[in-house]
Design an enzyme around this catalytic site. Structure first.
Site, mmCIF file in Angstrom:
data_model
loop_
_atom_site.group_PDB
_atom_site.id
_atom_site.type_symbol
_atom_site.label_atom_id
_atom_site.label_comp_id
_atom_site.label_asym_id
_atom_site.label_seq_id
_atom_site.Cartn_x
_atom_site.Cartn_y
_atom_site.Cartn_z
ATOM 1 N N THR A 30 0.865 -1.179 0.000
ATOM 2 C CA THR A 30 0.000 0.000 0.000
ATOM 3 C C THR A 30 0.901 1.228 0.000
ATOM 4 O O THR A 30 2.051 1.161 0.434
ATOM 5 C CB THR A 30 -0.901 0.053 1.240
ATOM 6 O OG1 THR A 30 -0.057 0.095 2.389
ATOM 7 C CG2 THR A 30 -1.802 -1.140 1.323
ATOM 8 N N GLU B 207 -5.817 -3.943 0.221
ATOM 9 C CA GLU B 207 -6.064 -5.045 1.154
ATOM 10 C C GLU B 207 -7.272 -5.893 0.770
ATOM 11 O O GLU B 207 -7.462 -6.980 1.309
ATOM 12 C CB GLU B 207 -6.314 -4.492 2.570
ATOM 13 C CG GLU B 207 -5.089 -3.955 3.278
ATOM 14 C CD GLU B 207 -4.797 -2.496 2.957
ATOM 15 O OE1 GLU B 207 -5.226 -2.014 1.892
ATOM 16 O OE2 GLU B 207 -4.127 -1.841 3.779
ATOM 17 N N LYS C 85 -13.713 17.209 12.334
ATOM 18 C CA LYS C 85 -14.566 17.229 13.518
ATOM 19 C C LYS C 85 -14.718 18.670 13.989
ATOM 20 O O LYS C 85 -13.799 19.260 14.525
ATOM 21 C CB LYS C 85 -13.972 16.351 14.620
ATOM 22 C CG LYS C 85 -15.050 15.742 15.470
ATOM 23 C CD LYS C 85 -14.590 14.465 16.134
ATOM 24 C CE LYS C 85 -15.793 13.802 16.782
ATOM 25 N NZ LYS C 85 -15.430 12.775 17.722
ATOM 26 N N TRP D 282 -19.312 15.759 12.967
ATOM 27 C CA TRP D 282 -18.508 15.408 11.806
ATOM 28 C C TRP D 282 -18.986 16.113 10.553
ATOM 29 O O TRP D 282 -20.177 16.164 10.276
ATOM 30 C CB TRP D 282 -18.571 13.893 11.550
ATOM 31 C CG TRP D 282 -17.731 13.123 12.509
ATOM 32 C CD1 TRP D 282 -16.982 13.622 13.522
ATOM 33 C CD2 TRP D 282 -17.568 11.702 12.538
ATOM 34 N NE1 TRP D 282 -16.353 12.606 14.191
ATOM 35 C CE2 TRP D 282 -16.694 11.419 13.602
ATOM 36 C CE3 TRP D 282 -18.064 10.643 11.779
ATOM 37 C CZ2 TRP D 282 -16.309 10.121 13.927
ATOM 38 C CZ3 TRP D 282 -17.683 9.363 12.093
ATOM 39 C CH2 TRP D 282 -16.801 9.106 13.164
#
Ligand code: ADP
Length: 540
Positions: A185, A329, A434, A439
């Site tokens: 990754t 993944e 935040k 959020w």
């Protein structure tokens, strides 16, 4: 004991054999910038046998790693088939990594051989002396090999090796659970992490990709993987195409809008996969030049959220974009956004701009604070977790227990699941904004901003704020020749999102910085902001 089905292994070898035997006439074409060079699957199968024989001759044995440093082309496909099928492990190296990351990855994987495209020698040469486990370098195509000499490795010419090797290879019996390929990754935090695919996972992922709920490939398709073969296996498109008997068109190094459009017009693929930034360029080019993309029946797009404006733009020229979600993944395809049969109008759009429904074979859930599993009600926001036979269970020689939870992979993506299974991502965990305990979704803000006719790109990051801890900073790229103010953009957003979410910090920039695989690089934007490099206007 029951008498049941035969115990037949699910391997890349069987995909290769099937493609070469049943669809021997299907073609793989590689773009040269001026027309295509072509080989059939039968020829590719034979060349894969020759490559395996040549690698064996160089001493590649057992599960040793053979790396590729290559564009998307026929030779890379031959490596994709030969290396896993001989029992070795294919390691695709990302051409766009920083040199020190490349060195770390190749040494961590203990690559023995590197197959490099001649045009990429200037990128490999400076790091080659530091690739301590590499013994052999195989050069594909033309290129000045002199810069490689100093590294003290054995150099070979790909075509000479193949010509000298036998036309057949005694492919070994392979345990389907053994390692077939690996990919690191990009490593947004800490060192890059190695994800290892098994034969079984690659096989099942290919089958899943061929299903209608993914991209429904068949022998009538011509598949163009624009997404690099060093990035999450080109989304599994090469193996899936061979399994489906679909022809493949490879763009080689020609991944900019202008040559890509020429390739699309000439080779007429039916399916082409790339990240949103590439399709945005292609759409602009197509609109300016009236190009013909009519061969495309489906454009799988993902890697980052696909802006609704991009999908609408393609709808206008009669081409269907379908959004897919996944990560290195997850092999990578995990969910695909096809609207249900009954959905029409805004309901269909809601489904299309979501990250879709998880493919059969996988399971997905959303987890909140304290690892509590949240309801699938389309409201509860948490981290997405996933499990299944093509989801990584751990990283290569790198314990990272924080990424795993009771047999599930913690994806680092944040969002909701609806009662009918649609995943809607609001952010990556590290990008969440935040503000005063609430959020704000950067993805949603970006989506709305990019729907403005004068905005080409928009990236939103959270920046520190005295009063609210964090507030959104919107960095936007305005279309050439257009002019738009922050006040106008706030006005545009006002009807679409809650008032408290409206950004009051605006930066007008020439281009959003991108990562090695073409995603918005928010790390860089945050750093530029912190270093005072961005000219920020306050509005509101
Ligand atoms: P990285 O981006 O870290 O290099 P990957 O290439 O594996 O790693 O990317 C995986 C990530 O890309 C996902 O975790 C997710 O954040 C993002 N992603 C992929 N597809 C989508 C999508 N359709 N919408 C939003 N985000 C996506």
């Amino acid at each position: 004991m029951w008498s049941t089905m035969q115990d037949f292994p699910l391997t890349i070898t069987t995909i290769m054999r099937y493609g070469a035997d049943v669809f021997g006439d299907a073609e793989v074409s590689t773009w040269t910038g001026d027309g295509a060079r072509r080989r059939t699957y039968a020829e590719v199968g034979e060349r894969a046998a020759r490559l395996a024989g040549a690698l064996r001759g160089l001493g590649v044995d057992g599960d040793q790693r053979v790396a590729t440093f290559m564009w998307n082309n026929t030779e890379h496909l031959e490596a994709y088939l030969a290396i896993p099928s001989m029992g070795a492990v294919l390691h695709t190296l990302n051409l766009r990594l920083f040199p020190d990351q490349l060195v770390y990855i190749a040494n961590h994987a203990e690559d023995q051989v590197v197959i490099v495209d001649g045009s990429l020698i200037p990128l490999l040469a400076p790091v080659l002396p530091q690739l301590t486990t590499v013994r052999h370098v195989i050069v594909v195509g033309a290129g000045d090999t002199a810069p490689l000499d100093a590294a003290g490795k054995e150099l070979h010419d790909y075509e000479e090796l193949l010509a000298a090797a036998p036309a057949t290879f005694a492919w070994p019996e392979i345990d389907e659970r053994s390692a077939a390929a690996m990919c690191y990754t990009s490593g947004t935090t800490g060192n890059p992490k190695g994800v290892v695919y098994s034969h079984r996972s690659a096989y099942l992922h290919s089958m899943a990709t061929c299903t209608g709920n993914a991209i429904g490939l068949s022998a009538s398709d011509v598949v163009l993987p624009v997404v690099p073969m060093f990035h999450a296996n080109a989304w599994g498109l090469p193996y899936a195409a061979i399994m489906a008997g679909a022809a493949l068109v490879m763009p080689d190094r020609f991944m900019q809008a202008e040559p890509l459009v020429r390739l699309l017009e000439t080779e007429r693929p039916t399916v082409a996969g790339a990240v949103p930034t590439i399709w945005a360029d292609v759409l602009r080019h197509t609109k300016e030049h009236g190009s013909d993309l009519s061969s495309l029946r489906l454009v799988p797009c993902g890697g980052s959220a696909v802006p609704a404006a991009l999908m609408r733009g393609f709808d206008e020229i009669g081409v269907r974009i379908v959004q897919a979600w996944g990560m290195t993944e997850t092999s990578p395809v995990a969910s695909v956004a096809h609207p249900p049969a009954k959905a029409a109008g805004e309901d269909a759009w809601k489904a299309r701009i979501s990250q879709g429904r998880v493919l059969a074979g996988l399971e997905m859930r959303v987890v909140g604070d304290g690892d509590v599993v949240l309801p699938n009600d389309g409201e509860a926001v948490g981290e997405v977790e996933i499990r299944g036979p093509w989801i990584t269970g751990s990283y290569h020689l790198d314990e990272d227990p924080a990424k795993f939870h009771d047999g599930w992979l913690r994806t680092g993506d944040v969002g909701t699941l609806s009662s009918d299974g649609f995943l809607t991502l609001t952010d990556r965990a590290k990008d969440v904004i935040k503000s005063g305990g609430e959020w704000i979704s950067s993805v949603e803000l970006e989506n709305h901003l990019m729907a403005h006719p004068d905005i080409v790109e928009a990236a939103v990051v959270g920046v520190p704020d005295d009063r609210w801890q964090e507030r959104p900073l919107a960095s936007v790229v305005v279309r050439d020749g257009a002019s738009v103010t922050a006040a106008e953009l706030r006005e545009f957003l006002a009807g679409r999102i809650a008032k408290w979410q409206l950004p009051e910090r605006w930066a007008f920039i020439a281009e959003v910085p991108k990562t090695s695989v073409g995603k918005f690089d928010k790390k860089v934007l945050r750093r530029r902001y912190a270093d005072g490099e961005l000219e920020v206007r306050r509005e509101g």
